[in-house]
Design a protein around this motif. Structure first.
Motif, PDB file in Angstrom:
ATOM      1  N   ALA A 274     -14.914   0.592   2.699  1.00 42.42           N
ATOM      2  CA  ALA A 274     -16.317   0.962   2.492  1.00 42.42           C
ATOM      3  C   ALA A 274     -16.704   2.145   3.378  1.00 42.42           C
ATOM      4  CB  ALA A 274     -17.213  -0.239   2.785  1.00 42.42           C
ATOM      5  N   GLU A 275     -16.249   2.129   4.619  1.00 43.13           N
ATOM      6  CA  GLU A 275     -16.538   3.252   5.528  1.00 43.13           C
ATOM      7  C   GLU A 275     -15.861   4.523   5.031  1.00 43.13           C
ATOM      8  OE1 GLU A 275     -15.834   4.438  10.243  1.00 43.13           O
ATOM      9  OE2 GLU A 275     -15.600   2.352   9.573  1.00 43.13           O
ATOM     10  N   TRP A 276     -14.626   4.406   4.565  1.00 42.21           N
ATOM     11  CA  TRP A 276     -13.896   5.560   4.034  1.00 42.21           C
ATOM     12  C   TRP A 276     -14.598   6.136   2.808  1.00 42.21           C
ATOM     13  CZ3 TRP A 276     -11.341   6.343  -0.652  1.00 42.21           C
ATOM     14  CH2 TRP A 276     -10.431   7.389  -0.703  1.00 42.21           C
ATOM     15  N   ILE A 277     -15.075   5.274   1.933  1.00 44.03           N
ATOM     16  CA  ILE A 277     -15.792   5.719   0.734  1.00 44.03           C
ATOM     17  C   ILE A 277     -17.040   6.505   1.115  1.00 44.03           C
ATOM     18  CG2 ILE A 277     -17.216   4.864  -1.178  1.00 44.03           C
ATOM     19  CD1 ILE A 277     -15.060   2.750  -1.662  1.00 44.03           C
ATOM     20  N   ASP A 278     -17.795   6.000   2.085  1.00 42.25           N
ATOM     21  CA  ASP A 278     -18.993   6.713   2.540  1.00 42.25           C
ATOM     22  C   ASP A 278     -18.641   8.068   3.133  1.00 42.25           C
ATOM     23  OD1 ASP A 278     -20.640   4.660   1.740  1.00 42.25           O
ATOM     24  OD2 ASP A 278     -20.764   3.727   3.722  1.00 42.25           O
ATOM     25  N   GLU A 279     -17.578   8.126   3.915  1.00 44.87           N
ATOM     26  CA  GLU A 279     -17.168   9.371   4.555  1.00 44.87           C
ATOM     27  C   GLU A 279     -16.847  10.459   3.539  1.00 44.87           C
ATOM     28  OE1 GLU A 279     -13.849   8.401   6.984  1.00 44.87           O
ATOM     29  OE2 GLU A 279     -15.055   7.459   8.569  1.00 44.87           O
ATOM     30  N   LEU A 336      -3.158  -4.783   1.053  1.00 42.36           N
ATOM     31  CA  LEU A 336      -1.867  -4.527   1.681  1.00 42.36           C
ATOM     32  C   LEU A 336      -1.956  -4.610   3.211  1.00 42.36           C
ATOM     33  CD1 LEU A 336      -1.195  -0.670   1.294  1.00 42.36           C
ATOM     34  CD2 LEU A 336      -3.413  -1.749   0.973  1.00 42.36           C
ATOM     35  N   PRO A 337      -0.827  -4.597   3.926  1.00 40.37           N
ATOM     36  CA  PRO A 337      -0.869  -4.661   5.393  1.00 40.37           C
ATOM     37  C   PRO A 337      -1.747  -3.565   5.993  1.00 40.37           C
ATOM     38  CG  PRO A 337       1.353  -5.050   4.626  1.00 40.37           C
ATOM     39  CD  PRO A 337       0.553  -4.656   3.424  1.00 40.37           C
ATOM     40  N   THR A 338      -2.382  -3.865   7.114  1.00 39.95           N
ATOM     41  CA  THR A 338      -3.391  -2.985   7.693  1.00 39.95           C
ATOM     42  C   THR A 338      -2.867  -1.591   7.987  1.00 39.95           C
ATOM     43  OG1 THR A 338      -4.503  -4.906   8.651  1.00 39.95           O
ATOM     44  CG2 THR A 338      -5.063  -2.748   9.561  1.00 39.95           C
ATOM     45  N   ALA A 339      -1.701  -1.492   8.602  1.00 37.97           N
ATOM     46  CA  ALA A 339      -1.167  -0.174   8.945  1.00 37.97           C
ATOM     47  C   ALA A 339      -0.932   0.674   7.705  1.00 37.97           C
ATOM     48  CB  ALA A 339       0.131  -0.325   9.738  1.00 37.97           C
ATOM     49  N   GLU A 340      -0.459   0.056   6.620  1.00 35.92           N
ATOM     50  CA  GLU A 340      -0.238   0.793   5.381  1.00 35.92           C
ATOM     51  C   GLU A 340      -1.562   1.245   4.779  1.00 35.92           C
ATOM     52  OE1 GLU A 340       2.408  -0.961   2.509  1.00 35.92           O
ATOM     53  OE2 GLU A 340       3.498  -2.030   4.083  1.00 35.92           O
ATOM     54  N   LEU A 341      -2.575   0.383   4.831  1.00 41.37           N
ATOM     55  CA  LEU A 341      -3.883   0.752   4.298  1.00 41.37           C
ATOM     56  C   LEU A 341      -4.451   1.936   5.065  1.00 41.37           C
ATOM     57  CD1 LEU A 341      -6.338   0.279   2.475  1.00 41.37           C
ATOM     58  CD2 LEU A 341      -7.160  -1.394   4.156  1.00 41.37           C
ATOM     59  N   GLU A 342      -4.392   1.875   6.383  1.00 40.66           N
ATOM     60  CA  GLU A 342      -4.925   2.971   7.197  1.00 40.66           C
ATOM     61  C   GLU A 342      -4.222   4.285   6.876  1.00 40.66           C
ATOM     62  OE1 GLU A 342      -6.296   0.462  11.187  1.00 40.66           O
ATOM     63  OE2 GLU A 342      -4.285   1.332  11.072  1.00 40.66           O
ATOM     64  N   GLU A 343      -2.898   4.249   6.800  1.00 44.00           N
ATOM     65  CA  GLU A 343      -2.149   5.459   6.496  1.00 44.00           C
ATOM     66  C   GLU A 343      -2.446   5.947   5.081  1.00 44.00           C
ATOM     67  OE1 GLU A 343       0.486   8.680   6.820  1.00 44.00           O
ATOM     68  OE2 GLU A 343      -0.510   7.424   8.322  1.00 44.00           O
ATOM     69  N   GLY A 344      -2.535   5.007   4.136  1.00 40.81           N
ATOM     70  CA  GLY A 344      -2.833   5.383   2.763  1.00 40.81           C
ATOM     71  C   GLY A 344      -4.181   6.063   2.631  1.00 40.81           C
ATOM     72  N   LEU A 345      -5.195   5.520   3.287  1.00 37.27           N
ATOM     73  CA  LEU A 345      -6.529   6.122   3.230  1.00 37.27           C
ATOM     74  C   LEU A 345      -6.531   7.510   3.851  1.00 37.27           C
ATOM     75  CD1 LEU A 345      -8.778   3.051   4.160  1.00 37.27           C
ATOM     76  CD2 LEU A 345      -8.428   4.047   1.886  1.00 37.27           C
ATOM     77  N   THR A 346      -5.798   7.667   4.936  1.00 36.90           N
ATOM     78  CA  THR A 346      -5.704   8.984   5.571  1.00 36.90           C
ATOM     79  C   THR A 346      -5.095  10.005   4.621  1.00 36.90           C
ATOM     80  OG1 THR A 346      -5.511   8.034   7.788  1.00 36.90           O
ATOM     81  CG2 THR A 346      -4.685  10.282   7.488  1.00 36.90           C
ATOM     82  N   ARG A 347      -4.041   9.609   3.942  1.00 35.12           N
ATOM     83  CA  ARG A 347      -3.369  10.531   3.024  1.00 35.12           C
ATOM     84  C   ARG A 347      -4.241  10.872   1.824  1.00 35.12           C
ATOM     85  NH1 ARG A 347       3.054   8.971   2.597  1.00 35.12           N
ATOM     86  NH2 ARG A 347       3.433   8.540   4.803  1.00 35.12           N
ATOM     87  N   VAL A 348      -4.894   9.870   1.242  1.00 38.83           N
ATOM     88  CA  VAL A 348      -5.774  10.142   0.092  1.00 38.83           C
ATOM     89  C   VAL A 348      -6.933  11.032   0.532  1.00 38.83           C
ATOM     90  CG1 VAL A 348      -7.246   9.126  -1.683  1.00 38.83           C
ATOM     91  CG2 VAL A 348      -5.133   7.971  -1.027  1.00 38.83           C
ATOM     92  N   GLY A 349      -7.436  10.774   1.737  1.00 32.47           N
ATOM     93  CA  GLY A 349      -8.520  11.616   2.269  1.00 32.47           C
ATOM     94  C   GLY A 349      -8.113  13.062   2.379  1.00 32.47           C
ATOM     95  N   ARG A 350      -6.863  13.333   2.732  1.00 30.56           N
ATOM     96  CA  ARG A 350      -6.413  14.727   2.824  1.00 30.56           C
ATOM     97  C   ARG A 350      -6.451  15.424   1.472  1.00 30.56           C
ATOM     98  NH1 ARG A 350      -2.247  13.120   6.909  1.00 30.56           N
ATOM     99  NH2 ARG A 350      -0.716  12.838   5.232  1.00 30.56           N
TER     100      ARG A 350
END
Length: 356
Positions: A274-279, A336-350
């Protein structure tokens, strides 16, 4: 029998093997096998082939039903397929609430006439009156997925009860795929507990993190179960011995801890997304479960264009909204596992930022 190609599965087949992060996975992250006794003994068929009667009685009790009103299956996918094959014939009619997992519309469409009733954008609410208008004298089945995949919309008890009443009034059945139900903090009563016109399908895949067991079930009226068992003779014959063995443990004393752990993970990841979507200036309807249906970022003409750009540039798989009938959206899975989610969101954000 002709059936439409399963668009989402073909998309996964094209991309998921070489991708690094699967951000389109629709269930909670998988549990480790070492949490369970994994020795079921002799690896023969489950006898009777619709599942161990005592275990079926335990599952049936959750729905206020008897053992004869439950059939064990290889996941919810088979459970839904067996219901459709058991109930539907050419000349029948089915009403399917969409968007939804393609199998819930494509399989009945391969058998009989289907009317689709779409949820309303952007809150994905369901107009029960529209469902009522779609019903015909030959309507045999109403089909709902609750919580909904892909939107995460959790239809209210009042809405589901109204759908059940429509089924009852029209001598039809209400089939509800409830595979995400127990990820909800306060789950609704299952449809199969509502009466003789209710059918529930579920499994240990999405809410329990045990997809590899391929263990699910149908709960509903005995005539539906009898038909499903006859069709199962031509599909998987029996559930997995291994799956039933571990399922007994997961649905026994360990169930409360497993669900509490998975709900907590779903809550934490929901807030992260949700925070990522807002950003990134995107929108979704606040979902229940671990799926969200998100608007396509500016700079992309469709879900497929965006998702293809993401997987080719960053090795992250998302699910285009086209496979659910909405090209301006994409589905994101956050179980999915937290570390994968965080990395995935970072990559999609790029990818999004590179197109601003």
């Amino acid at each position: 029998m002709e059936i439409a190609p399963f668009g989402l599965e073909r998309w996964f087949d094209e991309y998921e093997h070489d991708a690094e992060i699967m951000l389109a996975e629709s269930g909670i992250r998988s549990l480790e096998a070492n949490r369970f006794d994994t020795d079921p003994g002799e690896l023969g068929y489950v006898i009777p082939t619709d599942g161990d009667p005592e275990f079926r009685a335990e599952i049936a009790a959750r729905y206020g039903r008897d053992a004869e009103e439950v059939c064990f299956t290889c996941g919810t996918q088979e459970a839904n397929y067996l219901v459709f094959r058991s109930l539907l014939e050419p000349g029948d009619h089915t009403v399917v609430v969409t968007p939804t997992y393609q199998a819930l519309s494509a399989v009945p469409e391969s058998i009989c006439d289907v009317s689709r009733v779409s949820l309303s954008v952007p809150d994905w609410g369901l107009d029960v009156d529209t469902v009522a208008e779609a019903i015909r004298p030959e309507t045999r089945l109403l089909v709902l997925n609750n919580p909904n995949n892909p939107t995460g919309r959790y239809h209210s008890k009042e809405t589901v009860e109204a759908l059940y009443e429509l089924a009852e009034e029209n001598d039809a059945y209400l089939l509800c795929d409830e595979v995400y139900r127990l990820l909800c903090e306060d789950p609704l009563p299952p449809v199969a507990s509502m009466g003789e016109h209710g059918i529930s399908t579920a499994s240990l895949t999405k809410a329990y993190g045990l997809a590899g067991l391929r263990f699910g079930w149908i709960a509903g009226p005995e005539e539906v179960i009898e038909g499903a068992v006859r069709w199962k003779d031509y599909t998987t014959i029996s559930p997995s011995v291994f799956g039933q063995h571990v399922a007994r443990q997961a649905l026994g004393e360990r169930e409360g801890a497993i669900l509490a752990e998975n709900r907590e993970l779903a809550r934490e990841h929901h807030d992260m997304v949700a925070e990522w979507i807002d950003e990134h200036g995107l929108e979704w309807h606040d979902p229940v479960g671990v799926n969200g249906f998100v608007t396509v970022p500016d700079g992309f003409d469709s879900g497929k264009e965006f998702c293809r750009a993401v997987v080719e540039a960053e090795g992250v798989v998302l699910a285009p909204g086209e496979f659910f009938g909405f090209e301006d959206y994409f589905r994101i899975g956050f179980g999915l596992p937290t570390a994968e989610l965080e990395e995935g969101l970072t990559r999609v954000g790029r990818v999004i930022e590179d197109h601003e």
